[in-house]
Write a protein that holds these residues in place. Structure first.
Motif, short mmCIF file in Angstrom:
data_model
loop_
_atom_site.label_atom_id
_atom_site.label_comp_id
_atom_site.label_asym_id
_atom_site.label_seq_id
_atom_site.Cartn_x
_atom_site.Cartn_y
_atom_site.Cartn_z
N GLU A 112 1.00 -1.19 0.08
CA GLU A 112 0.19 -0.54 -0.03
C GLU A 112 1.20 1.45 0.08
OE1 GLU A 112 -2.36 3.35 1.93
OE2 GLU A 112 -0.56 2.03 2.58
N ARG A 113 2.07 1.19 0.90
CA ARG A 113 2.76 2.69 0.34
C ARG A 113 4.08 2.38 -0.41
NH1 ARG A 113 8.30 3.50 1.70
NH2 ARG A 113 8.43 1.26 1.86
N LEU A 114 4.13 1.55 -1.04
CA LEU A 114 5.46 1.52 -2.01
C LEU A 114 4.49 2.45 -3.34
CD1 LEU A 114 7.36 -1.19 -1.52
CD2 LEU A 114 7.85 0.93 -1.43
N PHE A 115 3.58 1.80 -3.84
CA PHE A 115 2.53 1.00 -5.50
C PHE A 115 1.16 2.35 -5.30
CE2 PHE A 115 4.93 -2.90 -4.90
CZ PHE A 115 6.35 -2.58 -5.47
N PRO A 116 1.24 3.12 -4.52
CA PRO A 116 0.43 4.13 -4.87
C PRO A 116 -0.84 3.83 -6.06
CG PRO A 116 2.17 5.42 -4.87
CD PRO A 116 2.40 4.37 -5.14
N GLN A 117 -0.16 3.76 -7.09
CA GLN A 117 -1.24 3.42 -8.38
C GLN A 117 -1.93 2.30 -8.00
OE1 GLN A 117 2.03 3.19 -7.66
NE2 GLN A 117 3.59 2.90 -9.87
N ALA A 118 -1.80 1.10 -7.03
CA ALA A 118 -2.07 -0.15 -7.39
C ALA A 118 -3.55 0.29 -6.60
CB ALA A 118 -1.29 -0.73 -6.99
N THR A 119 -4.66 -0.53 -7.72
CA THR A 119 -5.96 -1.00 -7.46
C THR A 119 -6.52 -1.86 -6.80
OG1 THR A 119 -6.44 -1.11 -9.68
CG2 THR A 119 -5.58 1.10 -9.72
N HIS A 120 -5.78 -2.95 -7.20
CA HIS A 120 -6.21 -3.88 -6.07
C HIS A 120 -4.59 -5.11 -5.55
CE1 HIS A 120 -9.29 -3.26 -9.32
NE2 HIS A 120 -10.23 -4.67 -8.21
N PHE A 121 -5.65 -5.12 -4.32
CA PHE A 121 -4.43 -6.25 -3.65
C PHE A 121 -4.64 -7.56 -3.48
CE2 PHE A 121 -3.63 -2.26 -2.52
CZ PHE A 121 -2.77 -1.58 -2.46
N TYR A 122 -3.77 -8.54 -4.34
CA TYR A 122 -4.12 -10.00 -4.54
C TYR A 122 -3.31 -11.07 -3.65
CZ TYR A 122 -5.83 -13.33 -7.47
OH TYR A 122 -6.86 -15.09 -7.94
N MET A 123 -3.73 -12.08 -2.81
CA MET A 123 -2.98 -12.43 -2.05
C MET A 123 -2.37 -13.97 -3.37
SD MET A 123 -1.77 -12.42 1.52
CE MET A 123 -2.33 -14.54 1.37
N LEU A 124 -1.56 -14.68 -3.29
CA LEU A 124 -0.63 -15.32 -3.94
C LEU A 124 0.45 -16.17 -2.32
CD1 LEU A 124 -0.32 -14.00 -7.33
CD2 LEU A 124 -1.65 -15.86 -6.49
#
Length: 524
Positions: free
Chosen positions: A85-97
Motif C-alpha cells: 500500500e505504501r510503495l505502490f500508490p497507483q495499485a487499484t487491487h491487492f491480490y494474495m498469492l
C-alpha cells in the motif's frame, strides 16, 4: 484500468519466487514478497540480489516465522500488505498469492475481470451459522486462547484448551463484530485495504483478539472486510482456484491439467506441482499473452469429486435419532428406481391417474416432486434426506394409505438399503433402460462433469467412464439381492412389464397392462 499489487507469501524454492515475481511484474503489475523466516537466510538474500534491479518488486520489511494455523501468517500478510500500500500508490487491487500459485488467465483478462465489477473477492461466511468448517473444533477457535500449535504440539494444544474450559475462561467476541470465515486467498480493492488498515490502527483490540485465535488467516481479513464493505460489494468467493481432498489437503495440479485449469472461472490456481515444469512454463507464458479468449466451463470441482468418488461405497452404522420412528410393519413402500427420471415420472403420473395408490417423484433430488404440504421437514431436499424415515411416515399418514410409491436414483444405494432395512415391506421396481451417447453427454452436463465449452476430446475420454459407472450402479443394485425386486425394460414385452408392475403394486392384470402401455413411457 486495474493495476494489481500481489502479496506473495513464500517459504521455499528461491528461483521459483524470482521467476514468479519477474513474470507478474512483466505485465506492469507489482509484487511484495514475504519470505518465511523459517527458511534459510541465504535463500532470502539470493532472492533480494536477483530481484534488486526488478521494477515493481518490494519486500515485507519484517520476516515472520510462519506456522500453519498461527497468527504469524496474518502478521506476515499485514507486513507485506502495508508495504504494498505504501510503495505502490497507483495499485487499484491487492491480490494474495502463495509460491505455489500460477496464473490460469492472461493479465489482460485479469484486468478486464477486475474492472468489470466494483467489488472485493473474499470468502466471508458467518462463522457460527455456515458449515464452512467441516471437522475439528469450531467455536473453541475463538472462545479460548491458543498459544500452542495443534500440529507441532498436539498434547499441549488440547491440554491448554481443556484447562481453559475447566477454569471457565471463555472470552467474549470483540464488540460490534460479526465473525466471518473463508479462504485466505483474496483480492481486495485499494480503498478496502486502506479502510482495513485504518480500522486496525483505530481498534487495536481486533488484532489483539485474533492473535490468540486458532487459524486466524481464515477469519481475520474475512471479518474485517465484511465489517467495512457493504454486502452488495463483496463476492463471497476466492479469485484463486483451489480444491481440497477428503483429507483436507489441497489438490495438486500437474502438466496434463492445463486445459482444465484455463476453463475454470478463476484468475489463478493453487497448488501447482513444483515438478510440473511444462505446466508452469505454459501458464507463465499465458499471463503475458494478448487477445486470448477463455471459454468458461467450471467443471473442475464436480469432475474431481466424480473421479475420486468412483468405487467408494459408504455405509451407515446406526440410525439417526430422528429416524427411529419410521414406517410400520403394515406399510408397503414401493420404490421405482430409474436413472432416467422422465421415464419414472411418466409411470408415477400414470399410477396417480389409474389407481388410488399415492405416488410422488424424486423427493430426495427435486424440490417440487409432487409432495403434499408437510411443513418444515420437507422444506429443502437436504432436510428431507436427513429426516427420510420421518418424512416417509408423514407421507403414509398424510395420504391415509398403506401403500406409497416414490422414485429414487440408482446412485442412492444407501437410501434404498436404508428403506429396505426398515420395518415396512419394501418393494423395488427397477426401470432398465439403454444409454446412448446423446443421453450420456446430457447426463455429464446435468451433473456438471462437462459444460458447453468443454472440448469434445475431453467428453469422448469421459464417455466410457461414465457409461461404466452407470452400469456399475445397476450391478451394485442387483447384487444387494432384495427380496421384492422386479424389473421393467424398454426391450421387454408389454406382457412381461405388466406382470412385474402387477406384483409391484398389487393391482389387477388389466390395470398393470394399462400402466405398462403408458404412452411414450420409455421415450427420451
Amino acid at each position: 484500468m486495474a493495476l494489481i499489487a500481489f502479496i506473495l507469501l513464500t517459504h521455499k524454492d528461491p528461483q521459483g519466487v524470482v521467476d514468479q515475481a519477474r513474470r507478474l511484474t512483466a505485465s506492469g503489475d507489482h509484487v511484495v514478497i514475504h519470505y518465511d523466516r523459517n527458511a534459510p537466510a541465504d535463500d532470502c538474500r539470493r532472492i533480494r540480489q536477483l530481484l534488486a534491479d526488478a521494477p515493481g518488486v518490494g519486500f515485507a520489511p519484517r520476516r515472520y516465522r510462519c506456522g500453519w494455523g498461527e497468527w504469524s501468517l496474518v502478521a506476515a500478510t499485514l507486513s507485506a500488505l502495508r508495504e504494498a500500500e505504501r510503495l505502490f500508490p497507483q495499485a487499484t487491487h491487492f491480490y494474495m498469492l502463495s509460491g505455489d500459485c500460477m496464473p490460469i488467465k492472461s493479465a489482460e483478462y485479469a484486468r478486464a475481470f477486475l474492472d468489470r465489477d466494483e467489488c472485493d473477492y473474499i470468502e466471508a461466511f458467518d462463522f457460527f451459522d455456515s458449515d464452512w468448517i467441516k471437522t475439528g473444533i469450531k467455536g473453541e477457535r475463538l472462545a479460548y486462547r491458543h498459544w500452542f500449535n495443534e500440529r507441532k504440539s498436539k498434547r499441549l494444544f488440547y491440554a491448554s484448551l481443556r484447562a481453559q474450559q475447566w477454569l471457565g475462561l471463555e472470552r467474549p467476541l470483540p464488540p460490534g463484530i460479526q465473525v466471518m470465515i473463508g479462504s485466505q486467498w483474496w483480492c481486495l480493492r485499494r480503498h478496502t485495504v486502506e479502510a482495513l488498515l485504518a480500522l486496525i490502527a483505530e481498534r487495536p483490540d481486533l488484532p489483539r483478539f485474533f492473535r490468540s485465535t486458532w487459524i486466524p488467516d481464515e477469519t481475520f481479513f474475512q471479518t474485517l472486510v465484511a465489517h467495512l464493505v457493504p454486502k452488495a460489494q463483496i463476492r463471497r468467493r476466492s479469485p484463486t482456484c483451489l480444491m481440497f481432498t477428503d483429507y483436507g489437503m489441497p489438490v495438486t495440479f500437474y502438466n496434463d491439467h492445463y486445459d482444465l485449469l484455463t476453463r475454470q472461472d478463476y484468475l489463478f490456481a493453487r497448488k501447482i506441482s513444483a515438478e510440473a515444469q511444462e505446466l508452469r512454463a505454459k501458464l507463465g507464458a499465458l499471463w503475458l499473452a494478448e487477445g486470448v479468449s477463455f471459454p468458461i466451463t467450471n467443471e473442475a470441482p464436480r469432475l474431481f469429486r466424480f473421479l475420486t468418488g468412483r468405487g467408494r461405497v459408504g455405509r451407515r452404522f446406526a440410525l439417526r435419532f430422528w429416524e427411529d420412528q419410521g414406517a410400520s410393519r403394515n406399510h408397503v413402500l414401493c420404490l421405482i428406481v430409474s436413472k432416467k427420471w422422465h421415464v419414472a415420472k411418466r409411470l408415477t403420473a400414470a399410477i396417480r391417474a389409474l389407481t388410488d395408490i399415492p405416488a410422488v417423484d424424486y423427493i430426495f433430488n427435486e424440490r417440487d416432486a409432487g409432495l403434499p404440504d408437510l411443513g418444515g421437514i420437507a422444506s429443502t431436499v437436504a432436510k428431507r434426506e436427513r429426516h427420510r424415515r420421518a418424512l416417509v411416515r408423514l407421507l403414509f399418514d398424510d395420504f391415509g394409505s398403506q401403500h406409497l410409491v416414490l422414485c429414487l436414483d440408482p446412485s442412492a444405494l444407501s437410501l434404498i438399503a436404508d428403506f429396505a432395512a426398515d420395518r415396512s415391506e419394501t418393494r423395488i421396481l427397477f426401470i432398465d433402460t439403454a444409454f446412448d451417447d446423446a443421453y450420456l453427454r446430457g447426463h455429464m452436463r446435468r451433473t456438471g462433469l462437462a459444460g458447453d465449452g468443454t472440448p469434445d476430446t475431453v467428453i469422448e475420454r469421459l464417455l466410457p467412464i461414465v457409461a461404466g459407472d452407470l452400469a456399475h450402479e445397476v450391478e451394485r443394485l442387483r447384487d444387494m439381492d432384495f427380496a421384492r425386486f422386479a424389473t421393467v425394460a424398454s426391450d421387454a414385452t408389454p406382457e412381461a412389464n405388466a406382470q412385474a408392475i402387477a406384483g409391484f403394486l398389487d393391482v389387477s392384470p388389466q390395470v398393470a397392462h394399462d400402466l405398462a402401455r403408458t404412452p411414450h413411457l420409455f421415450t427420451d
